[in-house]
Each structure stands twice: as structure tokens, then as C-alpha cells.
Design an enzyme around this catalytic site. Structure first.
Site, mmCIF file in Angstrom:
data_model
loop_
_atom_site.group_PDB
_atom_site.id
_atom_site.type_symbol
_atom_site.label_atom_id
_atom_site.label_comp_id
_atom_site.label_asym_id
_atom_site.label_seq_id
_atom_site.Cartn_x
_atom_site.Cartn_y
_atom_site.Cartn_z
ATOM 1 N N SER A 34 0.851 -1.271 0.081
ATOM 2 C CA SER A 34 0.153 0.169 -0.011
ATOM 3 C C SER A 34 0.926 1.267 -0.027
ATOM 4 C CB SER A 34 -0.875 -0.035 1.237
ATOM 5 O OG SER A 34 -1.626 1.132 1.123
ATOM 6 N N LYS B 1 -4.609 -6.713 3.245
ATOM 7 C CA LYS B 1 -4.430 -5.773 2.450
ATOM 8 C C LYS B 1 -6.086 -5.506 1.687
ATOM 9 C CE LYS B 1 -2.683 -2.682 -0.620
ATOM 10 N NZ LYS B 1 -3.760 -2.223 -1.607
ATOM 11 N N HIS C 233 -7.602 -3.529 4.641
ATOM 12 C CA HIS C 233 -7.275 -2.344 4.457
ATOM 13 C C HIS C 233 -7.740 -1.299 3.206
ATOM 14 C CE1 HIS C 233 -4.385 0.627 2.371
ATOM 15 N NE2 HIS C 233 -3.565 0.789 3.486
ATOM 16 N N ASN C 234 -7.960 -1.622 2.342
ATOM 17 C CA ASN C 234 -8.709 -1.154 1.248
ATOM 18 C C ASN C 234 -10.024 -0.585 1.424
ATOM 19 O OD1 ASN C 234 -6.318 -1.370 -0.150
ATOM 20 N ND2 ASN C 234 -6.960 -1.999 -2.024
ATOM 21 N N GLU D 10 -10.080 2.100 3.697
ATOM 22 C CA GLU D 10 -9.893 3.278 2.702
ATOM 23 C C GLU D 10 -11.075 3.734 2.295
ATOM 24 O OE1 GLU D 10 -7.690 3.324 -1.202
ATOM 25 O OE2 GLU D 10 -6.179 2.593 0.257
#
Length: 491
Positions: free
Chosen positions: A130, A184, A187-188, A191
Site C-alpha cells: 500500500s 490488504k 485495508h482497502n 480506505e
């Protein structure tokens, strides 16, 4: 001989390769299109890194240039292109060599590939990366998962290439299988939620507060000096003040209100549903992107409702309470952001328990403090929260975050109420507030839903005053069975 190889030299790959070379490691690079390799080598020459970055035009020579155990990172488009590269590499690599996929891949694909290459004696890792272009070049946050045996020969290199924060490099081994890709992905998803919430704050300040672009830029800049300090708040300040280089006014005002996506947010919401973990803020952000995509329909709907006397929200003149509104929105945004991160962490925790990955949530918060898109000052506090209680079920019940939210509830409610009254959609803030209000209640109206399910489907229910599962004939005229026929209904 090179210490690592990289296949795929689009924006992320090229910048990551230059980062590796700059940190003193010799790297071999290959791209399916020779122009990509030439461009990477050309940039390395310009930056004085040509001695550490070597380009190749074929896979056999590329693989032969690597030290053993060979380490090859793949940064190509997820899906079939990754499988094709793995197949080609596998023909040249030997037992003990390592393949690392650094793309945004579906975690089950990583687990499948790990098992596939293991038959040839190869080790496999799926590593979330990232930070975008800037992070790849100067130091990303990295989330490697898969074979732990493969991580050891990479750790020293990744530790230098990663973003650096006060308590170490922004990289740590996440867990077995597809753990790195799953983290990940979430995480997105966080986001997505963060960006949606910031856009809602922007909309409220612009429409209800009548804030100019200069005022918006200054407000976000001020916020970036306190509890909201983060990469996304910082770039929002810059975006609001950017003049349009193709006309008058500001660029952000000329950008079409139609959001794109690449799938990781959708995967996050799907996994939340699969695991029965509520993630309403992240889901609202995804729905927001879907709704933005209906641009033509929205334009027609605006005309339709205007004829019915329902006008679009209009930008207000500067209100007398602008300073108070700005402070309220700041507090509402902070409380809502906590909910977005809490939902993401709860989702990772649930998957880790299911897959026995043993993910350290405090370590995740630490490696997200630098390099990545969601880096924020309060991630250090999230790390501390899980340090106090490793099995913390939700950030909302951490004493410090709980106190933060409790102090901001009045402002949070005022902002949502003002937005709703003005006809401004704030799905992220509303979902966050509803999530908080539901999570903190000891009793929800789910008892009525269970009664309804038992009425029409004999699904049975539990009672608060005695053990067991029960079924009731609520009304004999509906033909309800007088006994439950299977415990399978108890779900």
C-alpha cells in the site's frame, strides 16, 4: 548476481524496483513489453541507480541472474496474468526458490497458488503493498503472508524498502496462506470508508457551511494538525485549493462526480457478509460509489423531483455558526472514522480466528502508520489499544476510544441531523452512528424479528428466562406447525 527479481514494470512495479535499487540491493527486472523494461532502466540511469537495476528481455536470462534461493516478485494485473507469470517462472526456478505476488489479489487465489507451486518445491507469498506510486518509490507499507519459510530470506530487504516510522519498518509477517492479501483487502475497505466520510464532511461544509475552496483547504489543513492527522486529510487540503489549469476556478469543482473502483472494497463487504461481521460504514462507502455511477439517472431524478417541489440542496450563505459547524463536523468525522477502523479490525479478527492465522492486530496498526493510504496519527493509539488487550473484540470498547466517542456524541448527532434536514446524503456518517448506537445497546428489536421468523417459518427462538429453543403456534389460522421439526432452523 541480483538479490531479487521483479516481473511487471507498470507504475507500481517500476517505482518499487527503483526503491529496492536505491536501498542498495541489486535487482533484475523483466516486463512482457520491452518498452517497460527500457523505461525502468532509463529512469535508473537518470537517478544514478543503473548499477543496481538490470533489465532483461527474456525470462530464462532473468531467472539465471538471481542469487539462490531465487526471489521473484510479481507486480502484474491480478487474476489470469499472475497465473501465466507463475507458470513461466516455475519452468525456470528450482526447489527452495521463492515467488512473491505483490498485487491486490483475492486471498483464495494466493492459497491455491501456494499449494500449486509447493508441488514443484517452490515457496509462495502473497504480499499486500500500500502507498500508491509515491509509497512504492519511497517506502510502502507491506503485508506479506504465505509461507513463513519464505519470509526469512526477504525480511532484511523488505525492512529497508518499507516506510520507516518511530517504532520500526512498516512491514511484518502477517500469517499463513492468503493472510497478507486478506489484510490488504480489508485495508482497502477501511480506505473506502475513510474516503467516503471525508467526502461527506466536505459536502456538509461546502453546502450547509457555505465554505469556499480556500476555506475548505484551510479547514482540512488545520484538521491535519490534530487528531485527524492523516494522509487522506492532508491530500484533501491540497486538492481543494488546486486551481484548474484548463480554465477558471478550482479543479475539484470540474471533476465528474462518478467514482471508480477496482474490487477490493466489494470483496471486503462480501467477506463481512460471509463472516456475519457488521461493516456498515464500509458497505455505505461501497453503495456510495455504486450510486455515484448512476450519474445519468441521478440527473434525471433531480429534474423529476424538482417538478414535485423537492429541490436539490443549495449552497448556503456563510452561516453565523460556521466555526461551530466546522468543529462539530471535525468531531463527527473523527467518531465515524473510529467506527470504520473498528469494523475493519473486527473483520480481520474474525477471519484470523476462522483460518487460525493468529494475526496480531496491534502489529497491523503499527505497519499502517507509514507508507500506506490510510496512515493516520491515531493508528498509534489503535496499536496501543490492542497492546492493552490483545483479544479486544472491538475498538469501541477500548477505554480510550470509548471516552473519545462519548465526548463527541452530541456533535456527531447534530451533524447527522443537520445533513438529513438539509437533504444531504451522509450514508457513511449515518451508518457509523447507527453502528455505534446498535453496538452499545444491551437489547435490540431482534426479538421481534425472531418472533416473525418463527411465525412464518417455524424457525424457533430462544428465551431470556429459560434455556433451550422454542416454537409457538402464533395463530392457528395460519397453519403453523405445533412443533419444530428440525434444529436446522435455529439459524
Amino acid at each position: 548476481m541480483s538479490e531479487i527479481g521483479l516481473v511487471g514494470l507498470a507504475v507500481m512495479g517500476q517505482n518499487f524496483a527503483l526503491n529496492v535499487a536505491e536501498k542498495g540491493f541489486r535487482i533484475s527486472v523483466y516486463n512482457r513489453s520491452p518498452a517497460g523494461t527500457e523505461a525502468a532502466v532509463g529512469r535508473a540511469n537518470k537517478e544514478g541507480l543503473d548499477g543496481n537495476l538490470i533489465g532483461f528481455d527474456n525470462i530464462p536470462d532473468f531467472v539465471a541472474s538471481l542469487q539462490k534461493p531465487r526471489r521473484v516478485m510479481i507486480l502484474v494485473r491480478a487474476g489470469a496474468p499472475v497465473d501465466a507469470v507463475i507458470e513461466t517462472l516455475s519452468e525456470q526456478m528450482e526447489e527452495g526458490d521463492i515467488i512473491i505476488d505483490g498485487g491486490n489479489e483475492w486471498y483464495e487465489n494466493t492459497e491455491r497458488r501456494k499449494e500449486l507451486v509447493a508441488k514443484k518445491g517452490l515457496l509462495y507469498m502473497g504480499m499486500g503493498v500500500s502507498g500508491g506510486e509515491e509509497g512504492a518509490r519511497n517506502g510502502p507499507s507491506m503485508m506479506p503472508g504465505g509461507s513463513k519459510e519464505a519470509y526469512a530470506p526477504l525480511e532484511h530487504m523488505l525492512a529497508k524498502v518499507a516506510a520507516q516510522v518511530d517504532d520500526g519498518p512498516c512491514v511484518t509477517y502477517i500469517g499463513d496462506g492468503g493472510a497478507g492479501n486478506f489484510v490488504k483487502m480489508v485495508h482497502n475497505g477501511i480506505e473506502y470508508g475513510d474516503m467516503q466520510l471525508i467526502s461527506e464532511a466536505y459536502d456538509i461544509l461546502r453546502v450547509i457551511g457555505g465554505a469556499s475552496n480556500e476555506e475548505l483547504s484551510q479547514t482540512f489543513s488545520d484538521w491535519n494538525k490534530g487528531e485527524l492527522e492523516s494522509f487522506l486529510i492532508n491530500i484533501t487540503s491540497i486538492i481543494c485549493a488546486k486551481p484548474d489549469d484548463k480554465g477558471e476556478g478550482y479543479l475539484v469543482d470540474k471533476i465528474l462526480d462518478k467514482t471508480g473502483m477496482k474490487g477490493t472494497g466489494k470483496w471486503t463487504v462480501q467477506q463481512a457478509a460471509e463472516l456475519s461481521v457488521p461493516a456498515p460504514t464500509i458497505t455505505a462507502s461501497l453503495d456510495g460509489r455504486f450510486t455515484s455511477g448512476l450519474k445519468e439517472e441521478r440527473v434525471e431524478a433531480a429534474k423529476f423531483y424538482e417538478q414535485l417541489g423537492v429541490a436539490e440542496p443549495s449552497v448556503a450563505e456563510s452561516p453565523d455558526d460556521k466555526a461551530a459547524l466546522i468543529d462539530d463536523v471535525r468531531q463527527a468525522l473523527y467518531a465515524s472514522k473510529i467506527c470504520s477502523y473498528a469494523q475493519g479490525m473486527a473483520l480481520i479478527r474474525a477471519k484470523s480466528l476462522e483460518k487460525e492465522w493468529d494475526i496480531d492486530l496491534g502489529s497491523l496498526a503499527r505497519i499502517w502508520k507509514g507508507g500506506c493510504i490510510i496512515r493516520a496519527v491515531f493508528l498509534d493509539r489503535i496499536k496501543q489499544a490492542f497492546g492493552r488487550k490483545a483479544d479486544l473484540p472491538n475498538l469501541l470498547v477500548d477505554p480510550e476510544f470509548g471516552a473519545d466517542i462519548a465526548a463527541r456524541i452530541p456533535a456527531w448527532r447534530r451533524v447527522v441531523q443537520r445533513a438529513v434536514a438539509a437533504g444531504i446524503a451522509v450514508p457513511g456518517m449515518t451508518a457509523s452512528l447507527a453502528y455505534f448506537d446498535a453496538y452499545r445497546r444491551s437489547r435490540l428489536p431482534a426479538n421481534l424479528v425472531q418472533a416473525q421468523r418463527d411465525f412464518f417459518g417455524s424457525h424457533t427462538y430462544q428465551r431470556t428466562d429459560m434455556e433451550g429453543w422454542f416454537h409457538t403456534v402464533w395463530d392457528e389460522s395460519f397453519g403453523s406447525a405445533d412443533t419444530a421439526t428440525t434444529s436446522a432452523y435455529n439459524n
